[in-house]
Design an enzyme around this catalytic site. Structure first.
Site, PDB file in Angstrom:
ATOM      1  N   ALA A 220      47.243  38.884  66.965  1.00 41.68           N
ATOM      2  CA  ALA A 220      47.876  39.544  65.841  1.00 41.68           C
ATOM      3  C   ALA A 220      47.814  39.198  64.148  1.00 41.68           C
ATOM      4  O   ALA A 220      46.467  38.821  64.819  1.00 41.68           O
ATOM      5  CB  ALA A 220      48.903  37.251  65.948  1.00 41.68           C
TER       6      ALA A 220
ATOM      7  N   GLY B 227      46.739  37.992  70.303  1.00 41.95           N
ATOM      8  CA  GLY B 227      47.918  38.642  70.902  1.00 41.95           C
ATOM      9  C   GLY B 227      47.709  39.570  71.288  1.00 41.95           C
ATOM     10  O   GLY B 227      48.481  39.928  72.200  1.00 41.95           O
TER      11      GLY B 227
HETATM   12  N1  CAA Z   1      44.583  40.799  61.941  1.00 38.23           N
HETATM   13  C1  CAA Z   1      44.306  41.492  60.983  1.00 38.23           C
HETATM   14  N2  CAA Z   1      43.712  42.049  60.654  1.00 38.23           N
HETATM   15  C2  CAA Z   1      42.397  42.552  61.075  1.00 38.23           C
HETATM   16  C3  CAA Z   1      42.971  41.511  62.330  1.00 38.23           C
HETATM   17  C4  CAA Z   1      43.742  41.258  62.945  1.00 38.23           C
HETATM   18  N3  CAA Z   1      43.643  39.986  63.971  1.00 38.23           N
HETATM   19  N4  CAA Z   1      41.726  41.897  62.637  1.00 38.23           N
HETATM   20  C5  CAA Z   1      40.821  42.799  63.136  1.00 38.23           C
HETATM   21  N5  CAA Z   1      41.136  42.584  61.627  1.00 38.23           N
HETATM   22  C6  CAA Z   1      41.332  43.962  60.509  1.00 38.23           C
HETATM   23  C7  CAA Z   1      40.471  43.506  59.323  1.00 38.23           C
HETATM   24  O1  CAA Z   1      40.645  42.301  58.517  1.00 38.23           O
HETATM   25  C8  CAA Z   1      39.100  44.581  59.184  1.00 38.23           C
HETATM   26  O2  CAA Z   1      40.131  45.280  57.987  1.00 38.23           O
HETATM   27  P1  CAA Z   1      39.257  45.638  57.010  1.00 38.23           P
HETATM   28  O3  CAA Z   1      38.513  47.114  57.042  1.00 38.23           O
HETATM   29  O4  CAA Z   1      40.777  45.362  55.033  1.00 38.23           O
HETATM   30  O5  CAA Z   1      38.193  44.457  56.482  1.00 38.23           O
HETATM   31  C9  CAA Z   1      39.443  45.858  59.994  1.00 38.23           C
HETATM   32  O6  CAA Z   1      40.898  45.078  60.883  1.00 38.23           O
HETATM   33  C10 CAA Z   1      38.501  45.798  61.262  1.00 38.23           C
HETATM   34  O7  CAA Z   1      37.950  44.728  61.169  1.00 38.23           O
HETATM   35  P2  CAA Z   1      36.339  43.920  61.193  1.00 38.23           P
HETATM   36  O8  CAA Z   1      35.838  44.902  59.983  1.00 38.23           O
HETATM   37  O9  CAA Z   1      36.654  42.646  61.366  1.00 38.23           O
HETATM   38  O10 CAA Z   1      35.388  44.703  62.831  1.00 38.23           O
HETATM   39  P3  CAA Z   1      34.479  44.523  63.242  1.00 38.23           P
HETATM   40  O11 CAA Z   1      33.909  45.048  63.661  1.00 38.23           O
HETATM   41  O12 CAA Z   1      33.636  44.235  62.384  1.00 38.23           O
HETATM   42  O13 CAA Z   1      35.006  42.891  63.854  1.00 38.23           O
HETATM   43  C11 CAA Z   1      36.364  41.705  65.597  1.00 38.23           C
HETATM   44  C12 CAA Z   1      36.043  43.119  65.056  1.00 38.23           C
HETATM   45  C13 CAA Z   1      35.689  40.794  66.277  1.00 38.23           C
HETATM   46  C14 CAA Z   1      37.724  42.346  66.453  1.00 38.23           C
HETATM   47  C15 CAA Z   1      36.885  41.095  64.720  1.00 38.23           C
HETATM   48  O14 CAA Z   1      37.947  42.279  63.653  1.00 38.23           O
HETATM   49  C16 CAA Z   1      38.431  39.671  64.588  1.00 38.23           C
HETATM   50  O15 CAA Z   1      37.088  38.453  64.796  1.00 38.23           O
HETATM   51  N6  CAA Z   1      39.173  40.162  65.076  1.00 38.23           N
HETATM   52  C17 CAA Z   1      39.890  38.717  64.748  1.00 38.23           C
HETATM   53  C18 CAA Z   1      40.377  38.557  65.961  1.00 38.23           C
HETATM   54  C19 CAA Z   1      40.962  37.239  66.357  1.00 38.23           C
HETATM   55  O16 CAA Z   1      41.351  36.223  65.483  1.00 38.23           O
HETATM   56  N7  CAA Z   1      42.559  37.763  66.841  1.00 38.23           N
HETATM   57  C20 CAA Z   1      43.687  36.459  66.998  1.00 38.23           C
HETATM   58  C21 CAA Z   1      44.688  36.314  65.864  1.00 38.23           C
HETATM   59  S1  CAA Z   1      45.508  35.547  66.208  1.00 38.23           S
HETATM   60  C22 CAA Z   1      46.235  35.705  67.630  1.00 38.23           C
HETATM   61  O17 CAA Z   1      46.513  36.527  67.531  1.00 38.23           O
HETATM   62  C23 CAA Z   1      47.681  34.244  67.698  1.00 38.23           C
HETATM   63  C24 CAA Z   1      48.955  34.143  68.287  1.00 38.23           C
HETATM   64  O18 CAA Z   1      48.770  34.493  69.746  1.00 38.23           O
HETATM   65  C25 CAA Z   1      50.237  34.434  68.203  1.00 38.23           C
END
Ligand code: CAA
Length: 263
Positions: free
Chosen positions: A66, A111
């Site tokens: 998400a 998500g």
């Molecule tokens: N939400 C919003 N933006 C996100 C995102 C997310 N879940 N995941 C990645 N992005 C964005 C980053 O902020 C980044 O944006 P910018 O370029 O503007 O800075 C872009 O996507 C690229 O991401 P990274 O630079 O972080 O890429 P990376 O290769 O270094 O890392 C990753 C990849 C390990 C997937 C890392 O992005 C990450 O940990 N993302 C979050 C994963 C997460 O925690 N997901 C759970 C979300 S909560 C949820 O899902 C609740 C639910 O059940 C309803």
């Protein structure tokens, strides 16, 4: 059909939904949920489409969860509504009479993993990474993850993945039975070619039978074995009222290929 946050490709008998926010690793926000809801409802009525594949745009992610930026300032009421919105859209996929296949290339986290689990089948490339990292953000899975993960892989393994928030590779996800198969390919295109083998097989089967099989398996998860057997017997019988069944059995007896029409 045009969508802001996804792309719909219609092929002969199958469709592919492409989550299209690659700059945010296809993170799921209200707009994407709205588009998903619309496209799922549209495909449900499209009688020429027998199976649906969901994938992410780009080589990096199916969906990285998400949208954290969109959730960050939500209050509890807004967050509950967002969780319900996502939950309802994903449940509409689970309740669809058509099989949905998640083609996971890259990250399927939070998500994104929950969306994959709402699909009937999950196929992964070797780059796929799965996990429910929500607790590392101070929250819990909100699009069905606490419920669907344990039903797929069992309660003990589900608790471990959810409590640690760890990310696992495709081969481990396969060992846990989270995914159906993983393939030794490293591009999304190559994964889609593998997935096509399954979509083509499903498209050759009787659509009424596939719909009933999906429904009976799904409903059977939450009833006793006896109730599940009764449900199966009832649906087995009901299929004898369809043209598809007559077509399938007659074609077999005449050594021909069945031409199903989904009625
Ligand atoms: N939400 C919003 N933006 C996100 C995102 C997310 N879940 N995941 C990645 N992005 C964005 C980053 O902020 C980044 O944006 P910018 O370029 O503007 O800075 C872009 O996507 C690229 O991401 P990274 O630079 O972080 O890429 P990376 O290769 O270094 O890392 C990753 C990849 C390990 C997937 C890392 O992005 C990450 O940990 N993302 C979050 C994963 C997460 O925690 N997901 C759970 C979300 S909560 C949820 O899902 C609740 C639910 O059940 C309803």
């Amino acid at each position: 059909m045009h969508f802001e946050h996804l792309i719909l490709h219609k092929e002969t008998k199958s469709a592919t939904i492409v989550l299209n926010r690659p700059k945010a690793l296809n993170a799921i926000h209200e707009g994407l949920l709205h588009d998903l809801k619309t496209v799922v409802a549209y495909l449900e009525k499209a009688s020429d489409i027998l199976v649906v594949v969901i994938r992410g745009q780009g080589e990096k992610a199916f969906a990285a969860g998400a949208d954290i930026a969109a959730m960050c300032d939500m209050n509890s009421k807004q967050a509950e509504a967002f969780s319900k919105h996502g939950g309802d859209v994903f449940t509409s996929i689970e309740h669809s009479k058509k099989p949905y296949i998640a083609a996971v290339h890259g990250f399927a986290l939070g998500g994104g993993c929950e969306l994959a689990m709402a699909c009937d089948l999950i196929y992964a490339s070797k780059t796929a990474r799965f996990g429910l990292p929500e607790v590392t953000l101070g929250v819990i899975p909100g699009f069905g993850g606490t419920q669907r993960l344990m039903r797929r892989i069992g309660i003990a393994q589900a608790k471990e993945l959810i409590y640690t928030g760890k990310t696992i590779k495709a081969d481990e996800a396969f060992s846990l039975r989270l995914v159906n198969q993983w393939f030794d390919v490293d591009t999304c295109e190559a994964l889609m070619e593998k997935v096509t083998t399954t979509t083509e097989m499903i498209c050759k089967a009787g659509p009424c039978a596939i719909a009933q099989a999906k429904q009976v398996i799904h409903q059977g998860q939450s009833v006793s074995l006896e109730q599940g057997m009764a449900l199966e017997q009832n649906r087995f019988g009901a299929l004898f009222d369809t043209h598809d069944l007559k077509e399938g059995m007659t074609a077999f007896l005449n050594k021909k290929t069945a031409q199903f029409h989904g009625k």
